[in-house]
Motif scaffolding. Structure first.
Motif, short mmCIF file in Angstrom:
data_model
loop_
_atom_site.label_atom_id
_atom_site.label_comp_id
_atom_site.label_asym_id
_atom_site.label_seq_id
_atom_site.Cartn_x
_atom_site.Cartn_y
_atom_site.Cartn_z
N GLU A 355 61.56 -11.26 27.66
CA GLU A 355 61.76 -11.73 26.28
C GLU A 355 61.36 -10.65 25.27
O GLU A 355 62.03 -10.45 24.25
CB GLU A 355 60.94 -13.00 26.03
CG GLU A 355 61.27 -14.18 26.93
CD GLU A 355 62.40 -15.04 26.41
OE1 GLU A 355 63.06 -14.63 25.44
OE2 GLU A 355 62.62 -16.13 26.97
N ASP A 356 60.28 -9.94 25.58
CA ASP A 356 59.79 -8.91 24.67
C ASP A 356 60.77 -7.73 24.60
O ASP A 356 61.07 -7.24 23.51
CB ASP A 356 58.42 -8.42 25.14
CG ASP A 356 57.86 -7.33 24.24
OD1 ASP A 356 57.66 -7.59 23.05
OD2 ASP A 356 57.67 -6.20 24.75
N VAL A 357 61.28 -7.29 25.76
CA VAL A 357 62.24 -6.18 25.76
C VAL A 357 63.50 -6.58 25.00
O VAL A 357 64.02 -5.81 24.19
CB VAL A 357 62.59 -5.75 27.20
CG1 VAL A 357 63.70 -4.68 27.18
CG2 VAL A 357 61.36 -5.21 27.92
N ALA A 358 64.01 -7.79 25.27
CA ALA A 358 65.22 -8.26 24.59
C ALA A 358 65.02 -8.30 23.07
O ALA A 358 65.91 -7.92 22.30
CB ALA A 358 65.60 -9.65 25.11
N LYS A 359 63.84 -8.72 22.65
CA LYS A 359 63.55 -8.78 21.21
C LYS A 359 63.53 -7.39 20.60
O LYS A 359 64.05 -7.18 19.50
CB LYS A 359 62.21 -9.48 21.01
CG LYS A 359 61.85 -9.73 19.55
CD LYS A 359 60.54 -10.52 19.45
CE LYS A 359 60.19 -10.81 18.00
NZ LYS A 359 58.91 -11.56 17.88
N ARG A 360 62.95 -6.43 21.33
CA ARG A 360 62.89 -5.05 20.82
C ARG A 360 64.27 -4.38 20.81
O ARG A 360 64.49 -3.42 20.08
CB ARG A 360 61.89 -4.23 21.63
CG ARG A 360 60.43 -4.63 21.34
CD ARG A 360 59.43 -3.70 22.00
NE ARG A 360 59.29 -3.95 23.43
CZ ARG A 360 59.50 -3.05 24.37
NH1 ARG A 360 59.89 -1.82 24.05
NH2 ARG A 360 59.34 -3.34 25.65
N LEU A 361 65.19 -4.91 21.62
CA LEU A 361 66.57 -4.44 21.59
C LEU A 361 67.37 -5.11 20.49
O LEU A 361 68.56 -4.82 20.32
CB LEU A 361 67.25 -4.71 22.95
CG LEU A 361 66.82 -3.84 24.13
CD1 LEU A 361 67.37 -4.39 25.43
CD2 LEU A 361 67.28 -2.40 23.92
#
Length: 636
Positions: A355-361
């Motif tokens: 979820e964190d990686v997707a948000k940063r993308l």
């Protein structure tokens, strides 16, 4: 590897033939010149195009016979359609091969029947296991290359025709029962007598791929033509891709050659697009902004590892507004954690990290429902750039070629999207819905981002391929009869061959050579077709006997000075099914050289004139691989 034509009597003979061919073409040109000057002067209208000129002139070089009345109309000044294939040898009376120069290639040992040169497990074991580098492409050195023909297994049979092949394959063709045992509960594959049956099951879709896809369709639109191209990471036997086809969605499915023996091979045997591949340390061999949807169903890829590098690579190949669909660990971990034999804490941490990686993308979480979770990539990077000024990780890449994907390392930065003027604009341009998308001018051409490629050239290419495929129907009679399913275009350019074949029950792997003057793979995806980059001095990432029809237009002119073309032909033989067909297009001297090699490969072939007539310097070589198999090993 450079070419060396010196010293060999056989090659000296071939050089002599080349000179003879040159003489033939020079005399042909003079013949056309004098015919135009005399025969048409004041008596009939001049030809309106080069193609008409080729069709109307009937001057056989080296022959005293009159014009062939089958080729030139006697009742009208307009050219009549040619009903029979134009035969190069009958027009030019040139012997294109002789027994004294023929090199025969022997069959390889049966132990090579499943040989994948650049994904050979024995060679792979020599490489670093970190980031799965040992499962990436590692091709044989020059001294390791085989000069023999990969044998089919004993009792090999022609695969089932599509659509029956989606559900059945012959056991004799891929004699591996491992998946039917290992995945028995999950309904991947079952053995029924002399054949395999594919029920359409999967690890995360026990009700079958069809029902699973229906579940996805409730979350994102799959039936309105908006989504056309998809990629399935860690595909198993590609049932997801197989069942998407009836919804007019074509998926590029890939998986490594690993402990799940032959999973990609089964996919291709079923007539479903697939290739050997892995998310390791290098970019996938696809351009940026290629796919409308990406999918992972318990694909076991550590999405959050290495600073989110694998999810960042998915972001690179997803189109603006494209979807990422995830099922399996860690989604719905509260229900499945015991069956997955992992702790709640471990699974929660994994989902939080994703979820964190997707948000940063800058992806948007669309929905999580049941076993499925869906994210959407932004349509442009206006907000993402502003957000990046605050978080700074991952940063926007500074590299100037987002499409570069042939042995290029993955990066932990966001691939930049083309600039837009307002927040509602789609970066790179809006696509038409399928099927209009196939013939609409691709955004990459509209924007002028591909040097030398114009709207006019694109539209001319569409008409060119309509004519070519109409001609191929005459010389390859089984093209429109369902005999072929898996087709490869080795030098796809705009994807015109694939577009012209849309009404046939085939799919096309559009290959763009990595050393092409222009990179057109991105616009092929924008048209709604799939493909990959490839260097034809190396083997393709597929199993033996996986393609029914191969088209090679201009490939050997492109490569004859880069590597020994006999190895390219041996690779074509490896991936071509018994009784499969190859259509070569090239200049005469190249085709003569090709024929002199393929005659020693158990291929039947003949050189034909161009569809426009005998005086076009480009010719066609039509070849068929004969049926033969290796011998069964004797039981002691």
């Amino acid at each position: 590897m450079g070419k060396d034509y010196s010293g060999s009597p056989k090659l000296q003979l071939l050089e002599l033939k080349r000179k003879r061919i040159t003489w033939v073409l020079v005399v042909s040109g003079l013949c056309v010149f004098f015919y135009v000057l005399g025969a048409w002067q004041g008596t009939s209208r001049a030809p309106s195009s080069q193609s008409e000129l080729y069709s109307r002139v009937g001057c056989d070089v080296g022959s005293t016979e009159k014009t062939n009345t089958d080729q030139v109309s006697t009742s009208s000044s307009y050219p009549q359609p040619v009903s029979d294939p134009l035969d190069f040898e009958s027009h030019h009376q040139l012997e294109v091969n002789s027994s004294e120069e023929l090199q025969k290639f022997p069959p390889c040992d049966m132990s090579y029947s499943e040989y994948t040169p650049c994904q050979d497990p024995r060679r792979g074991r020599k490489f670093d296991r970190n980031m799965l580098k040992y499962r990436e492409r590692h091709c044989p050195k020059k001294e390791e290359l085989l000069r023999c023909l990969i044998p089919a297994p004993p009792n090999y049979k022609t695969p089932f025709k599509w659509p029956q092949s989606r559900d059945y394959a012959w056991y004799a063709n891929i004699p591996h029962k491992e998946l039917s045992i290992e995945k028995a509960i999950q309904n991947w594959i079952q053995v029924e007598g002399d054949r395999f049956r594919f029920p359409g099951g999967g690890t995360m879709f026990p009700r079958g791929a069809d029902a699973y896809i229906d579940d996805i369709n409730e979350l994102i639109p799959l039936n309105n033509g908006t989504i056309r191209t998809a990629v399935d990471t860690g595909c198993g036997v590609a049932s997801w891709g197989a069942y998407l086809l009836k919804r007019d969605i074509i998926a590029m499915s890939f998986a490594p050659r690993d402990t799940h023996e032959a999973q990609v091979w089964f996919a291709l045997e079923r007539g479903v697009p697939a290739m050997i591949g892995i998310m390791g340390s290098q970019r996938l061999p696809y351009p940026a902004r290629a796919f409308d949807m990406a999918h992972c169903s318990r694909c076991l890829i550590p999405w959050f590892s290495n600073d989110g590098m694998y999810l960042i690579e998915v972001d690179r190949i997803l189109r603006p507004g494209g979807y990422w669909v995830l099922s399996g660990p860690p989604i719905r971990w509260k229900k499945y954690w015991r069956g997955w034999e992992r702790t709640k804490e471990d699974l929660k941490q994994e989902q939080d990290s994703i979820e964190d990686v997707a948000k940063r993308l800058c992806w948007k979480k669309v929905i999580e429902k049941g076993d499925l979770s869906v994210w959407q990539k932004p349509f442009n990077h206006i907000e993402c750039i502003e957000k990046n000024k605050i978080s700074r990780t991952p940063h926007i890449c500074k590299s100037d070629n987002a499409d570069a994907a042939w042995y290029n390392d993955m990066e932990t930065c966001i691939t930049p999207l083309p600039e837009v003027s307002n927040p509602d604009e789609i970066a790179g341009g809006k696509l038409e819905k399928w099927p209009e998308r196939a013939f609409a001018v691709p955004p990459r051409i509209r924007s002028g981002s591909i040097p030398g490629v114009t709207v006019e050239k694109f539209q001319e290419d569409i008409e060119l391929w309509k004519g070519r495929v109409a001609h191929y129907k005459h010389i390859v009679s089984q093209l429109h009869q369902g005999r072929y399913r898996n087709v490869m275009d080795m030098n796809a350019y705009f994807g015109g061959f694939a577009a012209a074949l849309m009404k046939y029950p085939v799919w096309v792997m559009n290959v763009v050579p990595e050393n092409s003057d222009v990179d057109t793979l991105g616009l092929i995806y924008e048209r709604g077709f799939i493909g990959a980059y490839q260097d034809w001095c190396e083997a393709f990432s597929t199993y033996p006997r996986t393609y029914d029809l191969i088209h090679a237009g201009g490939v050997f002119s492109l490569y004859q000075d880069r590597c020994d073309i006999s190895y390219i032909l041996l690779e074509m033989d490896r991936i071509l099914r018994p009784e499969g067909t190859v259509i070569f297009r090239d200049v005469v001297e190249v085709l003569v050289k090709i024929k002199s090699i393929t005659d020693g490969m158990r291929w039947e072939s003949r050189i034909m004139d161009h569809e426009s007539g005998p005086f076009n310097p480009e010719k066609i070589l039509l070849a068929t691989k004969s049926y033969w198999t290796g011998e069964a090993k004797q039981q002691r």
